[in-house]
Design a protein around this motif. Structure first.
Motif, short mmCIF file in Angstrom:
data_model
loop_
_atom_site.label_atom_id
_atom_site.label_comp_id
_atom_site.label_asym_id
_atom_site.label_seq_id
_atom_site.Cartn_x
_atom_site.Cartn_y
_atom_site.Cartn_z
N MET A 1 0.87 -1.33 0.00
CA MET A 1 -0.03 0.00 0.01
C MET A 1 1.04 1.34 0.11
O MET A 1 1.82 1.41 0.84
N THR A 2 0.48 2.16 -1.02
CA THR A 2 1.51 3.46 -1.13
C THR A 2 1.11 4.31 0.21
O THR A 2 0.13 4.64 0.65
N LYS A 3 2.41 4.85 0.71
CA LYS A 3 2.08 5.47 1.99
C LYS A 3 1.93 7.05 1.50
O LYS A 3 2.17 7.50 0.53
N THR A 4 0.72 7.53 2.20
CA THR A 4 0.23 8.85 1.96
C THR A 4 0.22 9.86 2.86
O THR A 4 -0.03 11.26 2.68
N THR A 5 0.79 9.46 4.15
CA THR A 5 0.96 10.54 5.36
C THR A 5 2.48 10.48 5.69
O THR A 5 3.23 9.36 5.45
N MET A 6 2.80 11.60 6.34
CA MET A 6 4.39 11.48 6.95
C MET A 6 4.19 12.23 8.34
O MET A 6 3.25 12.78 8.82
N LYS A 7 5.48 11.98 9.22
CA LYS A 7 5.64 12.60 10.24
C LYS A 7 6.38 13.84 10.03
O LYS A 7 7.28 14.25 9.20
N ALA A 8 5.95 15.00 10.70
CA ALA A 8 6.45 16.16 10.73
C ALA A 8 6.58 17.19 12.23
O ALA A 8 5.77 16.57 12.97
N ALA A 9 7.44 17.64 12.38
CA ALA A 9 7.41 18.66 13.63
C ALA A 9 7.10 20.08 13.25
O ALA A 9 7.61 20.57 12.46
N ALA A 10 6.16 20.37 13.83
CA ALA A 10 5.41 21.76 13.48
C ALA A 10 5.02 22.62 14.69
O ALA A 10 4.91 22.21 15.77
N PHE A 11 5.01 23.74 14.42
CA PHE A 11 4.27 25.01 15.19
C PHE A 11 3.19 24.87 15.00
O PHE A 11 2.57 25.25 13.66
N THR A 12 2.19 24.29 15.95
CA THR A 12 0.62 24.26 15.68
C THR A 12 -0.01 25.27 16.21
O THR A 12 -1.05 25.73 15.88
N ARG A 60 2.82 25.24 10.97
CA ARG A 60 3.77 25.44 10.19
C ARG A 60 5.01 24.52 10.49
O ARG A 60 5.23 24.53 11.53
N VAL A 61 5.62 23.86 9.45
CA VAL A 61 6.86 22.97 9.60
C VAL A 61 8.04 24.01 9.44
O VAL A 61 8.01 24.51 7.99
N PRO A 62 8.66 24.27 10.37
CA PRO A 62 10.02 25.09 10.20
C PRO A 62 11.15 24.11 9.54
O PRO A 62 10.87 23.03 9.18
N GLY A 63 12.17 24.80 9.32
CA GLY A 63 13.39 24.11 9.04
C GLY A 63 13.79 24.69 7.54
O GLY A 63 13.23 24.40 6.52
N HIS A 64 15.22 25.42 7.46
CA HIS A 64 15.51 26.20 6.32
C HIS A 64 17.25 25.53 6.06
O HIS A 64 17.92 26.56 5.47
N GLU A 65 17.68 24.62 6.78
CA GLU A 65 18.77 24.00 6.46
C GLU A 65 18.57 22.59 5.83
O GLU A 65 19.25 21.65 6.53
#
Length: 340
Positions: A1-12, A60-65
C-alpha cells in the motif's frame, strides 16, 4: 500500500512548542519538486516561524537547512535539469523571487519582496518530505554528507557570503566573535581564504578548539584590557560578530584598525550603542548581513568541500525536534535533525 502521510515537527500555534504531527505527503506544484528529507539543521531563525514574525499561518513546519533527494518532479520541471534521486538543498532563501524588480535586477534575490522563506512562507525540512520551487534549490556537490552539509545552508553561507563581499585584502588580520554555530565556520572559512584570524570569546574554554579550527590568536573578551590586546596583535580589518551581544559593539569598533568593518551576523535582542567619533576617526563601518540565495549556497558548499571545512554537529531524531530546538544554545556547534 502506498504511503500517503508523513511525520513532521510543526508549530501548531503562535509561540507554542514543536509538536509531532501527521500530515499528507505533499504533491509538488508546477515548477516545484518534492524532496525526501535526509537531514535538516536547527537554527535560531526558526523563532521567526514560531512567533509569526513574518505573518506565517499555523500549523507550519519550520526548517531551512534542508538536504535530501528529489522524490518527484512537478509539472514543468525538466528531467534534463533535475533527476529523481538527485541530492539538493534548500536554505533560508525559499525561491519565488520575481526577477523583475529593482532589487532582483541588482542581483539581490534574497531581498526581493516576493521571495519566499523556506519553513516560514511554506513548510520546511522538519518533516519526512517537503516541496520547494526549483528557484530555491542548490545541488549538493557529490560526496558531501547530508548531515554535515545541512548547516552550511544557513550558518555556513551567512559567514562565507558576508565575508567575501567585504573585499578585505587577502592576508589581512580579521576577527571572529562568538565561537558557536556561525563562529566555528567563520574561523575556518577566513583561514582557508588566506587571512590571519583572531578568535574572540568570553573566557578561555574555547581557546584550544579555536586554534584547532585555524585561529592564529585567541582573545578572552572577559578581560578588561581585551581591546588593547587585540590592537597589539595588529590592525584588524574586519570582525565577524556572530554572538548576539549588543553591549560588545562599541568595544569591537575600538578594536578595529583603520578602515575596519564590523559585520553583524546575529540579531541582537536590544539596540546597540556606537560612538560616531570612533567610526569617523578611524573610517570604520558597521555592516549587517543576511544569508544568501541558492547561488551563494552552491558557492559555499563547493568551497567547504574543496577546503575541508568541518561541521561540528549533534544529531537528533525527528521525534526530538523540540528538544534540539529548545537546547540550541548548548549545541556544539550545530544541532541537526537526522531523518535518514
Amino acid at each position: 500500500m502506498t504511503k500517503t502521510t508523513m511525520k513532521a515537527a510543526a508549530f501548531t500555534e503562535k509561540g507554542g512548542k514543536l509538536q509531532i504531527i501527521e500530515l499528507p505527503i505533499p504533491e509538488p506544484a508546477q515548477g516545484w519538486v518534492r524532496i525526501k528529507v535526509h537531514a535538516c539543521g536547527v537554527c535560531q531563525g526558526e523563532n521567526v516561524c514560531k512567533y509569526g514574525t513574518m505573518g506565517n499561518s499555523y500549523p507550519r513546519v519550520p526548517g531551512h537547512e534542508v538536504v535530501g533527494e528529489i522524490d518527484k518532479l512537478g509539472d514543468g520541471v525538466s528531467s534534463e535539469d533535475y533527476n529523481i534521486g538527485e541530492f539538493v538543498g534548500v536554505g533560508w532563501f525559499g525561491g519565488n523571487h520575481c526577477g523583475k524588480c529593482e532589487i532582483c535586477l541588482e542581483n539581490e534575490w534574497l531581498h526581493c519582496k516576493k521571495a519566499s522563506v523556506c519553513g516560514v512562507t511554506y513548510d520546511g525540512g522538519y518533516a519526512e518530505y517537503m516541496t520547494a520551487p526549483i528557484s530555491a534549490l542548490v545541488k549538493i556537490p557529490k560526496g558531501m554528507d547530508p548531515i554535515e552539509s545541512s548547516p552550511l545552508l544557513c550558518a555556513g553561507v551567512t559567514v562565507y557570503n558576508s565575508f567575501i563581499h567585504q573585499n578585505i585584502k587577502p592576508g589581512s588580520l580579521v576577527g571572529v566573535t562568538g565561537i558557536g554555530g556561525l563562529g566555528h565556520y567563520a574561523i575556518q572559512f577566513c583561514k582557508k581564504l588566506g587571512y590571519q584570524v583572531i578568535a574572540m570569546s568570553s573566557g578561555n574554554s574555547k581557546e584550544k578548539l579555536s586554534k584547532e579550527l585555524g585561529a592564529d590568536y585567541y582573545v578572552d573578551m572577559s578581560k578588561e584590557n581585551y581591546i588593547k590586546e587585540i590592537q597589539s596583535i595588529g590592525s584588524v580589518k574586519c570582525i565577524l560578530a556572530t554572538a548576539p551581544i549588543a553591549s560588545t559593539v562599541q568595544g569591537l569598533l575600538e578594536s578595529l584598525g583603520i578602515n575596519g568593518k564590523l559585520v553583524i551576523l546575529a540579531a541582537f535582542h536590544e539596540p546597540f550603542n556606537a560612538n560616531s567619533l570612533t567610526m569617523i576617526g578611524g573610517a570604520k563601518s558597521i555592516v549587517g548581513w543576511a544569508s544568501g540565495d541558492a547561488r551563494d549556497s552552491f558557492e559555499t558548499l563547493n568551497f567547504a568541500r574543496n577546503n575541508n571545512i568541518k561541521s561540528l554537529v549533534n544529531t537528533f531524531p525527528l521525534e526530538k525536534a523540540n528538544e534540539a530546538f529548545e537546547n540550541i544554545g548548548q549545541a556544539r556547534f550545530r544541532h541537526v535533525i537526522k531523518l535518514l
